[in-house]
Design an enzyme around this catalytic site. Sequence first.
Site, mmCIF file in Angstrom:
data_model
loop_
_atom_site.group_PDB
_atom_site.id
_atom_site.type_symbol
_atom_site.label_atom_id
_atom_site.label_comp_id
_atom_site.label_asym_id
_atom_site.label_seq_id
_atom_site.Cartn_x
_atom_site.Cartn_y
_atom_site.Cartn_z
ATOM 1 N N THR B 74 0.844 -1.195 0.000
ATOM 2 C CA THR B 74 0.000 0.000 0.000
ATOM 3 C C THR B 74 0.882 1.248 0.000
ATOM 4 O OG1 THR B 74 -1.860 -1.093 1.061
ATOM 5 C CG2 THR B 74 -1.735 1.290 1.300
ATOM 6 N N ASN B 153 -5.017 -10.004 -7.452
ATOM 7 C CA ASN B 153 -5.106 -10.654 -6.140
ATOM 8 C C ASN B 153 -6.365 -11.487 -5.957
ATOM 9 O OD1 ASN B 153 -5.981 -7.790 -6.275
ATOM 10 N ND2 ASN B 153 -6.881 -8.257 -4.289
ATOM 11 N N GLN B 181 1.387 -9.856 -5.913
ATOM 12 C CA GLN B 181 0.991 -11.262 -6.013
ATOM 13 C C GLN B 181 1.915 -12.077 -6.913
ATOM 14 O OE1 GLN B 181 -1.361 -12.736 -4.251
ATOM 15 N NE2 GLN B 181 -2.382 -10.943 -3.395
ATOM 16 N N SER B 201 5.621 -7.081 -1.520
ATOM 17 C CA SER B 201 5.312 -7.138 -0.099
ATOM 18 C C SER B 201 5.805 -8.462 0.485
ATOM 19 C CB SER B 201 3.795 -7.024 0.071
ATOM 20 O OG SER B 201 3.459 -7.134 1.424
ATOM 21 N N ALA B 202 6.395 -8.407 1.670
ATOM 22 C CA ALA B 202 7.010 -9.609 2.255
ATOM 23 C C ALA B 202 5.981 -10.660 2.670
ATOM 24 C CB ALA B 202 7.863 -9.223 3.455
ATOM 25 N N HIS B 203 4.851 -10.197 3.204
ATOM 26 C CA HIS B 203 3.950 -11.182 3.813
ATOM 27 C C HIS B 203 3.185 -12.034 2.802
ATOM 28 C CE1 HIS B 203 -0.209 -9.460 3.525
ATOM 29 N NE2 HIS B 203 0.481 -8.393 3.201
ATOM 30 N N THR B 242 13.540 5.267 9.977
ATOM 31 C CA THR B 242 14.516 4.245 10.364
ATOM 32 C C THR B 242 14.119 2.893 9.788
ATOM 33 O OG1 THR B 242 15.048 5.413 12.387
ATOM 34 C CG2 THR B 242 15.536 3.053 12.355
ATOM 35 N N CYS B 328 -21.763 -9.654 0.997
ATOM 36 C CA CYS B 328 -22.233 -9.966 2.339
ATOM 37 C C CYS B 328 -21.089 -10.179 3.329
ATOM 38 C CB CYS B 328 -23.105 -11.219 2.307
ATOM 39 S SG CYS B 328 -24.856 -10.840 2.345
#
Lengths: 131, 404
Positions: B74, B153, B181, B201-203, B242, B328
């Site tokens: 993001t 994604n 992705q 992104s790492a995760h 940092t 929903c």
Amino acid sequence: MAYSDKVLDHYNNPRNVGSLDKSADDVGTGVVGAPECGDVMKLQIQVEGDTIVDAKFKTFGCGSAIASSSLATEWLKGRSLDDAMAINNTEIVQELSLPPVKIHCSVLAEDAIKAAINDFKSKQGTDPSQT
Amino acid sequence: MNAPIYLDYQATTPVDPRVLEEMLPYFGEIYGNAASRSHSFGWQAEEAVGQGRERIAHLIGASAKEIIFTSGSTEGINLAMKGVAQMYGSKGKHIITSQAEHKAVLDTAKRLEKEGFEVTYLAPDSTGRHSAEQVAEALREDTILVTIMWANNEIGTINPIREIGALCKERGVLFFTDGTQAVGKVPVDVEADNVDLMCLSAHKIYGPKGVGALYVRRRNPRVRLVAQMDGGGHERGMRSGTLNVPAIVGLGKACELCETDMDTDREHALSLRTRFEEKIFGALDHVHLNGHPEHRLPACSNLSFAYVEGESMIMGISNLAVSSGSACTSASLEPSHVLQSMGVGDELAHSSIRFGFGRFTSEEDVDVAAEQVIAAVQRLRELSPLYEMVQEGVDLSKIQWDAH
């Protein structure tokens, strides 16, 4: 999202699933909702005299929608048409402890009840708008 | 209840134990600030960060100096899009992107529109894919940036990045791609693929949450960005703050593992997905694959089970951790914007479920999942008035529904 035990119970063991002969004179059918909105309920009643002797439903929708319509069929059996007409969505909300985002499911169930009763009445030749 | 099975690898992934092991010393033992130039604590931290940078760069075919650390995609998206727009806004005000992008891109684009930029949102085809020709038609004299994601994604569709990149290069327009992705899952080479900016992104690749990177091309052309965070001028002045040393170590290790294990990971995911889809399509009718049959992430299977609503489906498979495109299950009232952009009707969008397989998914997980999905769909279709109508030969599109 957490569901109440009653919603889970109706979802896992829905009551009165099925269909009645929609062309029969003593059967009223209500179909409400729309597939693109994510819920469609079909509710049917079988009436003898002034009393609902059987009720069946089928629902495409979330767990709360399934539970609302399942509960509605339970409540309808044995009721007079006038009593059934008086069922309010807030009673369903309370009984199933529906959260605010799921109130529309109860509204849909109430609409389905009224639609089924009106369908039955129109088959009997009574104008639903006059009752 | 049975043990839950995690099938949401596009949402996030567990940290690989090898990644965690490498991170641990950087919390307690090697805790220096990578920006401290005057002592060994700082030097050690800087060395670790440097190694992380090298590993990321190696995975994507970049040079280490082109890697800017971020808190995740993001932030990378915000920095790339706003940074480019503000730096090159005097050259032109037009940006091209896709309707199927992640919300981080779409919302950043909307923000830029408020600031006077003009954004073209291309609609993907019915598989969620864009073509270079389509981008070419949308290019204008004042276009300064094209933003098209590498892989989607929700549906896993992979865009022809190399062709879109080549087009942008030829026309002198910067090309940013959200690689969140794709990186680590499919081969990515920023040189061969003509990418100017790319976030990751790492995760999503078995690293920790809260860390990512933005690739920023240094030559041919040299891309400049207006920083979005003011401060100590870290990361070549593009992103002050940092550095999160343990997380960067983790991201680096995650990238290294993705590189060494890419073929194994891919074959594993692909065989699981094939196994899963064969079972599902073999047992159920009216199932639709959302996404491109071939140009698709190996680990992603987004399926719509017609006449069954997504949330009730998720309740029926409650020990499978999956995502649904149904409104929903989310805070919004609209079903998935990605499926809508592909022209998937709201009805099928409400019936969609995304299954994601990964490094730690077993064949047994897949078998259990398929069995539960099939049982839930069969049960819910018995409850479904729509399925009943279809069985009776009713054309649902001809019915006058009372929309509410």
